[in-house]
Scaffold this motif. Structure first.
Motif, PDB file in Angstrom:
ATOM      1  N   SER A 191       0.840  -1.208   0.000  1.00  0.00           N
ATOM      2  CA  SER A 191       0.000   0.000   0.000  1.00  0.00           C
ATOM      3  C   SER A 191       0.871   1.253   0.000  1.00  0.00           C
ATOM      4  CB  SER A 191      -0.907  -0.021   1.236  1.00  0.00           C
ATOM      5  OG  SER A 191      -1.693   1.165   1.289  1.00  0.00           O
ATOM      6  N   GLN A 246      -0.485  -1.253  -7.414  1.00  0.00           N
ATOM      7  CA  GLN A 246      -1.863  -1.607  -7.051  1.00  0.00           C
ATOM      8  C   GLN A 246      -2.114  -3.113  -7.201  1.00  0.00           C
ATOM      9  OE1 GLN A 246      -4.122   0.972  -9.650  1.00  0.00           O
ATOM     10  NE2 GLN A 246      -4.199   2.644  -8.109  1.00  0.00           N
ATOM     11  N   LEU A 249      -0.511  -4.758  -4.317  1.00  0.00           N
ATOM     12  CA  LEU A 249      -1.330  -4.548  -3.113  1.00  0.00           C
ATOM     13  C   LEU A 249      -2.507  -5.520  -3.093  1.00  0.00           C
ATOM     14  CD1 LEU A 249      -2.083  -3.014  -0.550  1.00  0.00           C
ATOM     15  CD2 LEU A 249      -3.240  -1.319  -2.004  1.00  0.00           C
TER      16      LEU A 249
END
Length: 413
Positions: A162, A214, A217
């Motif tokens: 993150s 992303q 994540l």
């Protein structure tokens, strides 16, 4: 001279006549005294006998008559005795064909061996199951700890992913702003085309980096979810191990106990088969005389069928039926002299053991009912048991027989 002689003879006759009555009186007196003494002795003997002893001629020798019977079914293959033969305790009487019972014994022994093997296997599995359940509990606990550690690690990796997404977004925003600033400058030739292309490439790289961060994540978040599922599964397994482990041990122990019960049942069958096989050889229960023999070779016997009767020679006693008027001073333990009629008045020693609980007439099949107007009082008799005290020495020739008439004399004082 003749007169003198006659006078002397006359005097002698007178003297003899005087002596004879005296002798007769003395003899008569002696006879009377002797008769009186004899009567006194008879009276004294009768008094002593009636006072110090009691006897009866209503008595006989008793004994337990042993009915020898078959305890199993089968065919007689051999008989060892004849009527009126003396047998010792344990002597063979007859043999029943033992083949069927030998087969039954072998079958029971085989069943016992199988049951013992099954019990041994089940009993060995009890500690194995116990160790296995403890191992499962320990392993499942370790799996829970490992799953918890994996969740913590996945959560940290997700947090790092993150942070990288945020960093990539910041870089992408900066590079986009740089492109927006360089666009009018490159149009006015303030900056070179090369610088502008470098800014555009950097912006594209930063945009791609955002997408990659992303995706990483999302992968780390999925790993966290997967680690959560593994933790739940590990906790469930640990709970089942803690709950089912002792149950499995108890189940295995119950199985071992069940097999042990089957072993005992099989052992009982072996014992019964052994007994049945031993019953095929019939022996005398006591020493005695064989009577009423009704067994022959080839006869098919049933359970309880009488084979013969053994009249004992040692376990004997006397049942004497004394009048109720004779029992006033009689009690257990008093010495008895027993005279046997069949043995020429031979005497044996004994003692009073029991005095019956009721009269013979009261114990008869049809006891008298005295509630009538023509009642006549009758002296009743009570059965008294007298045991021989020294039978082995006094009856070394085994002359006594049940049923012999005897005259017991009880010393009541």
């Amino acid at each position: 001279m003749a007169d003198q002689s006659e006078q002397q003879q006359s005097k002698k006759d007178e003297n003899n006549n005087e002596i004879e009555p005296a002798e007769k009186k003395s003899r008569r007196r002696f006879i009377i005294i002797a008769v009186v003494i004899l009567l006194v002795l008879i009276a004294g003997l009768f008094y002593w006998h009636s006072t110090y002893s009691e006897d009866t001629d209503d008595a006989q020798v008793d004994g337990d008559l042993y009915q020898v019977s078959s305890r199993i079914t089968g065919q007689v293959i051999k008989v060892y005795v004849e009527d009126n033969q003396k047998v010792e305790a344990g002597a063979p009487i007859a043999d029943i064909d033992p083949k069927d019972y030998q087969v039954a014994l072998e079958q029971a022994q085989a069943t016992l061996a199988s049951s013992q093997a099954a019990y041994l296997q089940a009993d060995v599995n009890v500690p194995i199951t116990n160790v296995s359940s403890r191992t499962d509990i320990s392993t499942s606990g370790s799996a829970v700890l490992s799953a918890q550690a994996a969740i913590a690690q996945a959560q940290k990796q997700a947090q790092a992913a993150s942070a990288r997404v945020d960093q990539a977004k910041a870089n992408a925003v900066k590079s986009r702003l740089d492109v927006e600033r360089y666009t009018p400058l490159v149009q006015k030739d303030v900056i070179s085309k090369q610088q502008y292309d470098a800014a555009v490439a950097t912006d594209a790289g930063n945009t791609a980096a955002v997408l990659d961060a992303q995706a990483t994540l999302l992968a780390q978040q999925a790993a966290v979810s997967q680690a959560d599922e593994k933790l739940a599964q590990a906790r469930s397994t640990a709970s089942q191990s803690r709950s089912n482990g002792p149950q499995l041990v108890r189940v295995q122990q119950a199985l071992a106990n069940s097999q042990l019960a089957r072993v005992k049942e099989a052992q009982a069958q072996v014992d019964q088969a052994t007994l049945n096989l031993s019953y095929a050889h019939i022996t005398a229960p006591v020493t005695g005389i064989v009577s009423k023999k009704n067994v022959v070779v080839g006869a098919n016997l049933s359970i309880g069928q009488d084979l013969l009767t053994i009249v004992p020679l040692t376990n004997l006693w006397v049942t004497a039926n004394f009048k109720e008027t004779q029992l006033d001073k009689m009690k257990s333990g008093q010495n008895v002299t027993i005279k046997v009629d069949a043995l020429g008045g031979r005497k044996f020693s004994g003692k009073v053991t029991q005095i019956g609980g009721a009269t013979g007439s009261k114990l008869s099949l049809f006891p008298p009912e005295n509630a009538t107007g023509n009642y006549v009082k009758v002296v009743q008799r009570i059965p008294v048991r007298i045991d021989f005290t020294n039978l082995q020495q006094e009856d070394g020739d085994y002359a006594l027989r049940p049923g012999f008439s005897v005259t017991p004399e009880v010393a009541v004082k």
